[in-house]
Write an enzyme that holds these catalytic residues in place. Sequence first.
Site, PDB file in Angstrom:
ATOM      1  N   LYS A  35      16.540 -67.923 148.845  1.00  0.00           N
ATOM      2  CA  LYS A  35      17.121 -68.621 147.614  1.00  0.00           C
ATOM      3  C   LYS A  35      15.825 -68.009 146.296  1.00  0.00           C
ATOM      4  O   LYS A  35      16.823 -68.385 145.291  1.00  0.00           O
ATOM      5  CB  LYS A  35      17.152 -70.183 148.112  1.00  0.00           C
ATOM      6  CG  LYS A  35      16.905 -71.303 147.432  1.00  0.00           C
ATOM      7  CD  LYS A  35      16.651 -72.321 147.741  1.00  0.00           C
ATOM      8  CE  LYS A  35      15.102 -73.051 147.334  1.00  0.00           C
ATOM      9  NZ  LYS A  35      14.196 -73.189 146.853  1.00  0.00           N
ATOM     10  N   ASN A  36      15.352 -68.957 146.623  1.00  0.00           N
ATOM     11  CA  ASN A  36      13.938 -67.933 146.005  1.00  0.00           C
ATOM     12  C   ASN A  36      13.955 -67.118 144.752  1.00  0.00           C
ATOM     13  O   ASN A  36      13.419 -67.288 143.635  1.00  0.00           O
ATOM     14  CB  ASN A  36      12.851 -68.529 145.683  1.00  0.00           C
ATOM     15  CG  ASN A  36      12.938 -70.407 146.397  1.00  0.00           C
ATOM     16  OD1 ASN A  36      13.475 -70.398 146.258  1.00  0.00           O
ATOM     17  ND2 ASN A  36      11.387 -70.645 147.038  1.00  0.00           N
ATOM     18  N   CYS A  92       8.848 -84.986 142.800  1.00  0.00           N
ATOM     19  CA  CYS A  92       9.646 -84.731 144.769  1.00  0.00           C
ATOM     20  C   CYS A  92       8.884 -85.141 145.667  1.00  0.00           C
ATOM     21  O   CYS A  92       7.734 -85.247 145.603  1.00  0.00           O
ATOM     22  CB  CYS A  92      10.163 -83.368 143.946  1.00  0.00           C
ATOM     23  SG  CYS A  92       9.425 -82.090 145.144  1.00  0.00           S
ATOM     24  N   ARG A 117       3.935 -81.337 141.351  1.00  0.00           N
ATOM     25  CA  ARG A 117       5.454 -80.551 140.257  1.00  0.00           C
ATOM     26  C   ARG A 117       5.179 -80.975 139.165  1.00  0.00           C
ATOM     27  O   ARG A 117       6.616 -80.474 138.309  1.00  0.00           O
ATOM     28  CB  ARG A 117       6.273 -79.851 141.178  1.00  0.00           C
ATOM     29  CG  ARG A 117       6.603 -80.262 142.742  1.00  0.00           C
ATOM     30  CD  ARG A 117       7.160 -79.736 143.535  1.00  0.00           C
ATOM     31  NE  ARG A 117       7.763 -78.008 143.528  1.00  0.00           N
ATOM     32  CZ  ARG A 117       9.182 -77.885 144.346  1.00  0.00           C
ATOM     33  NH1 ARG A 117       9.468 -78.271 144.485  1.00  0.00           N
ATOM     34  NH2 ARG A 117       9.525 -76.197 143.897  1.00  0.00           N
ATOM     35  N   ASP A 159       5.806 -72.989 152.141  1.00  0.00           N
ATOM     36  CA  ASP A 159       7.744 -73.184 152.634  1.00  0.00           C
ATOM     37  C   ASP A 159       7.455 -72.535 154.071  1.00  0.00           C
ATOM     38  O   ASP A 159       9.062 -73.221 154.345  1.00  0.00           O
ATOM     39  CB  ASP A 159       8.403 -72.220 151.570  1.00  0.00           C
ATOM     40  CG  ASP A 159       8.404 -72.323 150.069  1.00  0.00           C
ATOM     41  OD1 ASP A 159       8.098 -73.591 150.332  1.00  0.00           O
ATOM     42  OD2 ASP A 159       8.918 -71.899 149.953  1.00  0.00           O
ATOM     43  N   ARG A 173      20.560 -76.792 150.950  1.00  0.00           N
ATOM     44  CA  ARG A 173      20.045 -76.331 150.120  1.00  0.00           C
ATOM     45  C   ARG A 173      19.347 -75.049 150.211  1.00  0.00           C
ATOM     46  O   ARG A 173      19.448 -73.979 149.119  1.00  0.00           O
ATOM     47  CB  ARG A 173      19.422 -77.150 148.924  1.00  0.00           C
ATOM     48  CG  ARG A 173      19.508 -78.616 148.952  1.00  0.00           C
ATOM     49  CD  ARG A 173      18.182 -79.337 147.753  1.00  0.00           C
ATOM     50  NE  ARG A 173      17.432 -78.387 147.156  1.00  0.00           N
ATOM     51  CZ  ARG A 173      16.427 -78.753 146.584  1.00  0.00           C
ATOM     52  NH1 ARG A 173      16.024 -79.753 146.708  1.00  0.00           N
ATOM     53  NH2 ARG A 173      16.496 -78.158 145.439  1.00  0.00           N
TER      54      ARG A 173
HETATM   55  N1  EPU Z   1       2.052 -75.904 139.008  1.00  0.00           N
HETATM   56  C1  EPU Z   1       0.802 -77.036 138.003  1.00  0.00           C
HETATM   57  N2  EPU Z   1       1.660 -76.590 136.638  1.00  0.00           N
HETATM   58  C2  EPU Z   1       2.898 -75.921 137.255  1.00  0.00           C
HETATM   59  C3  EPU Z   1       3.153 -75.373 137.753  1.00  0.00           C
HETATM   60  C4  EPU Z   1       2.962 -74.824 138.870  1.00  0.00           C
HETATM   61  O1  EPU Z   1       0.411 -77.644 138.194  1.00  0.00           O
HETATM   62  O2  EPU Z   1       2.973 -75.842 135.287  1.00  0.00           O
HETATM   63  C5  EPU Z   1       1.218 -76.092 140.512  1.00  0.00           C
HETATM   64  C6  EPU Z   1       2.525 -77.059 141.786  1.00  0.00           C
HETATM   65  O3  EPU Z   1       1.662 -78.167 141.442  1.00  0.00           O
HETATM   66  C7  EPU Z   1       1.955 -76.317 142.732  1.00  0.00           C
HETATM   67  C8  EPU Z   1       1.240 -74.965 142.465  1.00  0.00           C
HETATM   68  O4  EPU Z   1       1.087 -74.718 141.035  1.00  0.00           O
HETATM   69  O5  EPU Z   1       0.510 -77.073 143.375  1.00  0.00           O
HETATM   70  C9  EPU Z   1       2.173 -73.494 142.815  1.00  0.00           C
HETATM   71  O6  EPU Z   1       3.486 -73.810 142.350  1.00  0.00           O
HETATM   72  P1  EPU Z   1       4.467 -72.724 142.000  1.00  0.00           P
HETATM   73  O7  EPU Z   1       4.907 -73.571 140.512  1.00  0.00           O
HETATM   74  O8  EPU Z   1       4.177 -71.797 142.465  1.00  0.00           O
HETATM   75  O9  EPU Z   1       5.345 -73.958 142.384  1.00  0.00           O
HETATM   76  P2  EPU Z   1       7.511 -73.506 142.014  1.00  0.00           P
HETATM   77  O10 EPU Z   1       7.872 -72.384 140.921  1.00  0.00           O
HETATM   78  O11 EPU Z   1       8.193 -74.976 141.666  1.00  0.00           O
HETATM   79  C10 EPU Z   1       7.983 -72.150 144.327  1.00  0.00           C
HETATM   80  C11 EPU Z   1       9.521 -72.053 145.082  1.00  0.00           C
HETATM   81  C12 EPU Z   1       9.090 -73.317 146.041  1.00  0.00           C
HETATM   82  C13 EPU Z   1       7.683 -72.570 146.892  1.00  0.00           C
HETATM   83  C14 EPU Z   1       6.720 -72.571 145.669  1.00  0.00           C
HETATM   84  C15 EPU Z   1       5.501 -72.145 146.353  1.00  0.00           C
HETATM   85  C16 EPU Z   1      11.121 -71.569 144.354  1.00  0.00           C
HETATM   86  C17 EPU Z   1      12.778 -72.035 143.403  1.00  0.00           C
HETATM   87  N3  EPU Z   1      10.665 -72.817 144.534  1.00  0.00           N
HETATM   88  O12 EPU Z   1       7.922 -73.427 143.337  1.00  0.00           O
HETATM   89  O13 EPU Z   1      10.325 -73.520 147.442  1.00  0.00           O
HETATM   90  O14 EPU Z   1       7.183 -74.107 148.084  1.00  0.00           O
HETATM   91  O15 EPU Z   1       6.863 -71.868 144.368  1.00  0.00           O
HETATM   92  O16 EPU Z   1       5.562 -70.921 147.359  1.00  0.00           O
HETATM   93  O17 EPU Z   1      11.113 -70.523 143.984  1.00  0.00           O
HETATM   94  C18 EPU Z   1      11.290 -74.245 148.429  1.00  0.00           C
HETATM   95  O18 EPU Z   1      11.682 -73.086 148.869  1.00  0.00           O
HETATM   96  O19 EPU Z   1      11.253 -75.555 149.228  1.00  0.00           O
HETATM   97  C19 EPU Z   1      10.591 -74.206 147.994  1.00  0.00           C
HETATM   98  C20 EPU Z   1       9.452 -75.747 147.474  1.00  0.00           C
END
Ligand code: EPU
Length: 427
Positions: A22-23, A116, A121, A311, A405
């Site tokens: 998915k990701n 969420c 996030r 995850d 999802r």
């Molecule tokens: N963060 C910030 N600011 C930002 C972006 C991130 O503070 O602008 C923080 C987040 O709050 C968190 C950390 O940085 O503490 C890492 O978050 P990340 O940005 O890596 O998460 P994401 O890109 O929103 C993806 C996956 C998630 C997975 C996370 C961590 C996708 C579509 N989603 O989310 O997947 O948990 O990386 O590995 O790639 C899931 O599949 O169930 C899922 C939630």
Amino acid sequence: MDKIVIHGGRPLYGRVSISGAKNAALPLIAATLLTPGWHTLHNVPDLRDTRTMLRLLEILGARWQRQGSTVRINTDQLTGVEAPYELVKTMRASVLVLGPLLARLKTARVSLPGGCAIGARPINYHLSGFEQLGIRTSLREGYVEARVEEQLSGGTVYFDKPSVTGTENLLMASVFAQGETVIKNAAREPEVGNLIEMLETMGAVITGKGSDRLTVSGVGELCPAEATIIPDRIETGTYLMAVAAAGGEVEITDCIPAHLPALTEKLQACGVEIGVRDSGFTVRCPLNQGLACPLESVDVTTLPYPGFPTDLQAQFMALMALGSGASVIHETIFENRFMHVAELERMGANIKIDGAAAIVRGVGRSGLSGAQVMATDLRASASLVIAALASRGVTEVSRIYHLERGYEKMVEKLAALGADIKRIPEA
Ligand code: EPU
């Protein structure tokens, strides 16, 4: 709304094939917006989230068709630049259209995702990264409005924490930027690598794949892509733990064991027998007088890749609930990712939350019993299914749209392995 009903206590035997990630599918679908033409993506899982991303592309003017797991997407004519609230609120990864829209059309308007179930996030890293490339961003009426001021030009972006979608958005935004863009403290997740491979086949010039420092040298144009989505490492890990919980012996095929270094180590430390092959695992938990072998309790801390994935934290906690001792699980990525705890407790788990740590006192192989539980997010739902497979009696998991999802045909796949699991319409 449908629910899943599981009669626990059946070991799992046979073979299960892993779907596309998915990701990885979500950013690769978004990347087709970068340049006109017919793009071909293979191994695209048919999930609620991938359907939502394709729906978003339609809203932006793209057309697509699916044949089996291959999706062809035409992005010749983009007629919109806006990701509406109605879609973004159901799937935060919608923000991934920001990068490609800015690269190609120099403007984008995307609803700011709210908080969420697993944490606040924010997307501040994405936005401050864009600013480094000459993109102005502002917030109006709940929408991020972003626009290339003069021209996209390379710059240096540093993430305070590695962000998966942040790295992906910046990679896509910078492919046409003049000069070099350097992303420091970039996410190293395999899904980021999959996106880099796709962008490279389109003609982008990127160095540093797999490291925390990525350099993009801007190019004048790209060609349409043909790419294959990598196998879903989180789905793989979920099945490994389902077998570890229920007992039995299963071959997990069409996956990449190297993408699960931390989980493999942890499961072996728990006493689960794991065999690693080129593109699969064998996982074995023999039964003795009807009960699977005892599980050692081990500690886990979630970290960015190659650390233990957040995850898989909820699923691992379900397993540790069946352990023979105490396990401390630290969640360092998301501040609220313990929503499954209260539901696992309804099944008899003994878990105490202390800040970012959960202390799980294992109740042993026969300690959990079925209950009515509610899924709160995607991975929490998977943890309830794992707990249910190992429980005495019947578990009903409601709100299963979360599961849909991110897990392709989970009920069918588990049933084929011998689980007594059914999806039934909820009154
Ligand atoms: N963060 C910030 N600011 C930002 C972006 C991130 O503070 O602008 C923080 C987040 O709050 C968190 C950390 O940085 O503490 C890492 O978050 P990340 O940005 O890596 O998460 P994401 O890109 O929103 C993806 C996956 C998630 C997975 C996370 C961590 C996708 C579509 N989603 O989310 O997947 O948990 O990386 O590995 O790639 C899931 O599949 O169930 C899922 C939630």
